[in-house]
Design an enzyme around this catalytic site. Structure first.
Site, PDB file in Angstrom:
ATOM      1  N   SER A 130      -0.442  -4.162   2.375  1.00  0.00           N
ATOM      2  CA  SER A 130      -1.762  -4.387   2.948  1.00  0.00           C
ATOM      3  C   SER A 130      -2.686  -4.999   1.885  1.00  0.00           C
ATOM      4  O   SER A 130      -2.457  -6.122   1.456  1.00  0.00           O
ATOM      5  CB  SER A 130      -2.314  -3.080   3.515  1.00  0.00           C
ATOM      6  OG  SER A 130      -3.423  -3.308   4.337  1.00  0.00           O
ATOM      7  N   HIS A 165       0.137  -6.591   8.461  1.00  0.00           N
ATOM      8  CA  HIS A 165      -0.010  -5.852   9.730  1.00  0.00           C
ATOM      9  C   HIS A 165       0.010  -6.782  10.950  1.00  0.00           C
ATOM     10  O   HIS A 165      -0.738  -6.599  11.907  1.00  0.00           O
ATOM     11  CB  HIS A 165      -1.313  -5.050   9.747  1.00  0.00           C
ATOM     12  CG  HIS A 165      -1.489  -4.138   8.584  1.00  0.00           C
ATOM     13  ND1 HIS A 165      -0.566  -3.172   8.236  1.00  0.00           N
ATOM     14  CD2 HIS A 165      -2.496  -4.037   7.669  1.00  0.00           C
ATOM     15  CE1 HIS A 165      -0.992  -2.512   7.172  1.00  0.00           C
ATOM     16  NE2 HIS A 165      -2.161  -3.025   6.802  1.00  0.00           N
TER      17      HIS A 165
END
Length: 239
Positions: A130, A165
């Site tokens: 991330s 994501h």
């Protein structure tokens, strides 16, 4: 100073690893094995989470069960003034998720960005998920500002842009496409949760996954049209 056998390695994960898949060690084990040492030294940097105590505990709980020597670096409560020496003692730097904008700002204030680049060029393996994936690229798609997906200028160790994501957050794909079609972000890579992009230097060497259906993507802009190319990872588990 410790170095890996292959210089300048980065593993950028869209999501996954110990914090998202506590019962699935495939990505974390892949990273550890890159070092070619029996017990590599792994330093967790949780800056993007504000050095969350819970996140740090999760790291030690996970990596304490693996064959390695875990440590962490807090910028809110640093245990040393000599960040360079501490970083250069490590074999692997593992950067956690959270607010990428804050991560970049704090690293630059502490000049940790320069230390990490020097360490990377000397063979210390860099990785993260991330925010810990976006940060290594020139640009990233981030939700660091509440209510918006925006473009963030990052460290530029790797060329182009990055969006994590990709399958885990519904707005990621359309926003990345829109930004790229408008010329607001450079071409780059997107990753589903559970996918890692393994770079040597600026070249994408391989793509791995901890989930059998997860994918990576290369996004390019032709005129004002976005071309999304699916990249098949190597699944690290049993098929």
């Amino acid at each position: 100073m410790t170095t890996s056998l292959v210089a300048k390695q980065i593993i950028a994960m869209g999501g996954g690893g110990f914090s998202m898949e506590p019962d699935n060690t495939l990505l974390d084990l892949y990273i550890l094995r890159l070092c070619k040492k029996k017990t590599p030294k792994v330093c967790f940097i949780p800056t993007a989470s504000g050095d969350s105590d819970k996140y740090i505990v999760k790291f030690y709980s996970a990596f304490g069960q693996l064959l390695c020597k875990p440590s962490h670096l807090s910028l809110f409560n640093p245990h040393t003034s000599d960040l360079r020496s501490f970083i250069f003692e490590q074999d692997i730097i593992y950067v956690g998720g959270g607010n990428t904008k804050n991560l970049i700002a704090l690293w630059k204030e502490w000049e940790l960005d320069h230390v990490l680049r020097e360490a990377w060029e000397s063979g210390v393996i860099l990785c993260g998920l991330s925010a810990g994936s976006i940060c290594w690229f020139e640009e990233g798609v981030t939700d660091s500002i509440p209510g918006n997906m925006t473009v963030l200028k990052c460290l530029g160790f790797l060329k182009g842009s990055n969006c994590p994501h990709y399958d885990g957050e519904a707005e990621r794909r359309p926003v990345y496409h829109q930004l790229l079609s408008q010329g607001l972000i450079s071409e780059g890579y997107a990753t589903d949760d559970g996918v890692g992009l393994h770079f040597i230097g600026n070249q994408l060497k391989t793509i791995v996954s901890s989930r059998p259906q997860a994918k990576a993507y290369r996004l390019e802009r032709i005129d004002q049209t976005v071309k999304e190319i699916t990249l098949e990872p190597t699944y690290l588990g049993k098929k």
